[in-house]
Motif scaffolding. Structure first.
Motif, PDB file in Angstrom:
ATOM      1  N   GLN A  15      -3.236  -0.947 -12.000  1.00  0.00           N
ATOM      2  CA  GLN A  15      -2.091  -0.056 -12.220  1.00  0.00           C
ATOM      3  C   GLN A  15      -2.233   1.209 -11.386  1.00  0.00           C
ATOM      4  OE1 GLN A  15      -1.082   0.762 -16.328  1.00  0.00           O
ATOM      5  NE2 GLN A  15      -1.777  -1.265 -16.948  1.00  0.00           N
ATOM      6  N   GLU A  16      -3.453   1.744 -11.299  1.00  0.00           N
ATOM      7  CA  GLU A  16      -3.685   2.944 -10.501  1.00  0.00           C
ATOM      8  C   GLU A  16      -3.452   2.663  -9.020  1.00  0.00           C
ATOM      9  OE1 GLU A  16      -4.089   6.064 -11.549  1.00  0.00           O
ATOM     10  OE2 GLU A  16      -3.784   5.213 -13.543  1.00  0.00           O
ATOM     11  N   GLU A  17      -3.896   1.502  -8.550  1.00  0.00           N
ATOM     12  CA  GLU A  17      -3.673   1.137  -7.152  1.00  0.00           C
ATOM     13  C   GLU A  17      -2.180   1.009  -6.859  1.00  0.00           C
ATOM     14  OE1 GLU A  17      -5.909  -2.323  -6.055  1.00  0.00           O
ATOM     15  OE2 GLU A  17      -7.781  -1.476  -6.805  1.00  0.00           O
ATOM     16  N   ILE A  18      -1.448   0.430  -7.787  1.00  0.00           N
ATOM     17  CA  ILE A  18      -0.001   0.279  -7.621  1.00  0.00           C
ATOM     18  C   ILE A  18       0.665   1.650  -7.554  1.00  0.00           C
ATOM     19  CG2 ILE A  18       2.112  -0.506  -8.767  1.00  0.00           C
ATOM     20  CD1 ILE A  18       0.376  -2.890  -9.849  1.00  0.00           C
ATOM     21  N   LYS A  19       0.261   2.556  -8.431  1.00  0.00           N
ATOM     22  CA  LYS A  19       0.830   3.909  -8.429  1.00  0.00           C
ATOM     23  C   LYS A  19       0.563   4.615  -7.106  1.00  0.00           C
ATOM     24  CE  LYS A  19       0.458   4.628 -13.388  1.00  0.00           C
ATOM     25  NZ  LYS A  19      -0.256   5.349 -14.460  1.00  0.00           N
ATOM     26  N   GLU A  20      -0.662   4.479  -6.589  1.00  0.00           N
ATOM     27  CA  GLU A  20      -0.995   5.099  -5.304  1.00  0.00           C
ATOM     28  C   GLU A  20      -0.151   4.506  -4.177  1.00  0.00           C
ATOM     29  OE1 GLU A  20      -5.174   5.203  -4.370  1.00  0.00           O
ATOM     30  OE2 GLU A  20      -5.675   5.636  -6.466  1.00  0.00           O
ATOM     31  N   PHE A  21       0.013   3.193  -4.191  1.00  0.00           N
ATOM     32  CA  PHE A  21       0.803   2.520  -3.158  1.00  0.00           C
ATOM     33  C   PHE A  21       2.250   3.005  -3.199  1.00  0.00           C
ATOM     34  CE2 PHE A  21       3.239  -1.235  -1.631  1.00  0.00           C
ATOM     35  CZ  PHE A  21       2.745  -1.266  -0.342  1.00  0.00           C
ATOM     36  N   ILE A  22       2.813   3.091  -4.379  1.00  0.00           N
ATOM     37  CA  ILE A  22       4.204   3.542  -4.521  1.00  0.00           C
ATOM     38  C   ILE A  22       4.337   4.990  -4.075  1.00  0.00           C
ATOM     39  CG2 ILE A  22       6.014   4.071  -6.211  1.00  0.00           C
ATOM     40  CD1 ILE A  22       5.116   1.490  -7.675  1.00  0.00           C
ATOM     41  N   SER A  23       3.364   5.818  -4.430  1.00  0.00           N
ATOM     42  CA  SER A  23       3.400   7.222  -3.999  1.00  0.00           C
ATOM     43  C   SER A  23       3.408   7.321  -2.481  1.00  0.00           C
ATOM     44  CB  SER A  23       2.194   7.977  -4.559  1.00  0.00           C
ATOM     45  OG  SER A  23       2.263   8.031  -5.961  1.00  0.00           O
ATOM     46  N   THR A  24       2.609   6.479  -1.841  1.00  0.00           N
ATOM     47  CA  THR A  24       2.569   6.463  -0.377  1.00  0.00           C
ATOM     48  C   THR A  24       3.909   6.007   0.187  1.00  0.00           C
ATOM     49  OG1 THR A  24       0.203   5.992  -0.415  1.00  0.00           O
ATOM     50  CG2 THR A  24       1.376   5.499   1.620  1.00  0.00           C
ATOM     51  N   LEU A  25       4.472   4.957  -0.403  1.00  0.00           N
ATOM     52  CA  LEU A  25       5.761   4.456   0.075  1.00  0.00           C
ATOM     53  C   LEU A  25       6.849   5.524   0.007  1.00  0.00           C
ATOM     54  CD1 LEU A  25       5.988   0.873  -1.464  1.00  0.00           C
ATOM     55  CD2 LEU A  25       5.598   1.471   0.920  1.00  0.00           C
ATOM     56  N   LEU A  26       6.825   6.316  -1.040  1.00  0.00           N
ATOM     57  CA  LEU A  26       7.876   7.313  -1.241  1.00  0.00           C
ATOM     58  C   LEU A  26       7.885   8.403  -0.177  1.00  0.00           C
ATOM     59  CD1 LEU A  26       7.778   7.659  -5.124  1.00  0.00           C
ATOM     60  CD2 LEU A  26       9.518   6.530  -3.732  1.00  0.00           C
ATOM     61  N   VAL A  27       6.739   8.648   0.457  1.00  0.00           N
ATOM     62  CA  VAL A  27       6.706   9.716   1.474  1.00  0.00           C
ATOM     63  C   VAL A  27       6.946   9.178   2.881  1.00  0.00           C
ATOM     64  CG1 VAL A  27       5.216  11.216   0.107  1.00  0.00           C
ATOM     65  CG2 VAL A  27       4.189   9.639   1.745  1.00  0.00           C
ATOM     66  N   LEU A  28       6.997   7.867   3.032  1.00  0.00           N
ATOM     67  CA  LEU A  28       7.202   7.264   4.353  1.00  0.00           C
ATOM     68  C   LEU A  28       8.683   7.122   4.683  1.00  0.00           C
ATOM     69  CD1 LEU A  28       4.591   4.378   4.217  1.00  0.00           C
ATOM     70  CD2 LEU A  28       4.415   6.502   5.510  1.00  0.00           C
ATOM     71  N   PRO A  29       8.993   7.110   5.969  1.00  0.00           N
ATOM     72  CA  PRO A  29      10.378   6.829   6.377  1.00  0.00           C
ATOM     73  C   PRO A  29      10.769   5.409   5.957  1.00  0.00           C
ATOM     74  CG  PRO A  29       9.105   7.712   8.224  1.00  0.00           C
ATOM     75  CD  PRO A  29       8.143   7.440   7.116  1.00  0.00           C
ATOM     76  N   LYS A  30      12.061   5.202   5.809  1.00  0.00           N
ATOM     77  CA  LYS A  30      12.595   3.918   5.343  1.00  0.00           C
ATOM     78  C   LYS A  30      12.095   2.733   6.167  1.00  0.00           C
ATOM     79  CE  LYS A  30      17.053   1.788   4.339  1.00  0.00           C
ATOM     80  NZ  LYS A  30      18.501   1.980   4.362  1.00  0.00           N
ATOM     81  N   GLU A  31      12.056   2.885   7.474  1.00  0.00           N
ATOM     82  CA  GLU A  31      11.639   1.784   8.356  1.00  0.00           C
ATOM     83  C   GLU A  31      10.174   1.421   8.129  1.00  0.00           C
ATOM     84  OE1 GLU A  31      13.083   4.622   9.437  1.00  0.00           O
ATOM     85  OE2 GLU A  31      15.092   3.876   9.894  1.00  0.00           O
ATOM     86  N   ASP A  32       9.326   2.421   7.958  1.00  0.00           N
ATOM     87  CA  ASP A  32       7.903   2.175   7.717  1.00  0.00           C
ATOM     88  C   ASP A  32       7.694   1.495   6.368  1.00  0.00           C
ATOM     89  OD1 ASP A  32       7.354   3.330  10.140  1.00  0.00           O
ATOM     90  OD2 ASP A  32       6.749   5.260   9.306  1.00  0.00           O
TER      91      ASP A  32
END
Length: 54
Positions: A15-32
Motif C-alpha cells: 500500500q505504501e509503494e502504491i501511494k508513493e507511485f501515485i504521488s509521483t504520477l501526480l507531479v508528472l506531465p500527462k504524457e509521462d
C-alpha cells in the motif's frame, strides 16, 4: 469499511509503494504518466503470463 477490505487484500508495505507511485504520477506531465502507466501495465501482463505458465 473499504479501508479494512483494502488492508486485507493488499499488504501494508505494498500500500505504501502504491501511494508513493501515485504521488509521483501526480507531479508528472500527462504524457509521462501515460508512458509509465503503459509500462506498468505491460509488466503486470508479463507477470501474469509467467504465473499462468507455471
Amino acid at each position: 469499511m473499504a479501508g479494512d477490505v483494502l488492508e486485507m487484500a493488499i499488504p501494508k508495505e505494498e500500500q505504501e509503494e502504491i501511494k508513493e507511485f501515485i504521488s509521483t504520477l501526480l507531479v508528472l506531465p500527462k504524457e509521462d504518466r501515460a508512458v509509465l502507466l503503459s509500462n506498468a501495465n505491460a509488466f503486470r501482463v508479463r507477470r501474469d503470463i509467467e504465473k499462468a505458465k507455471r
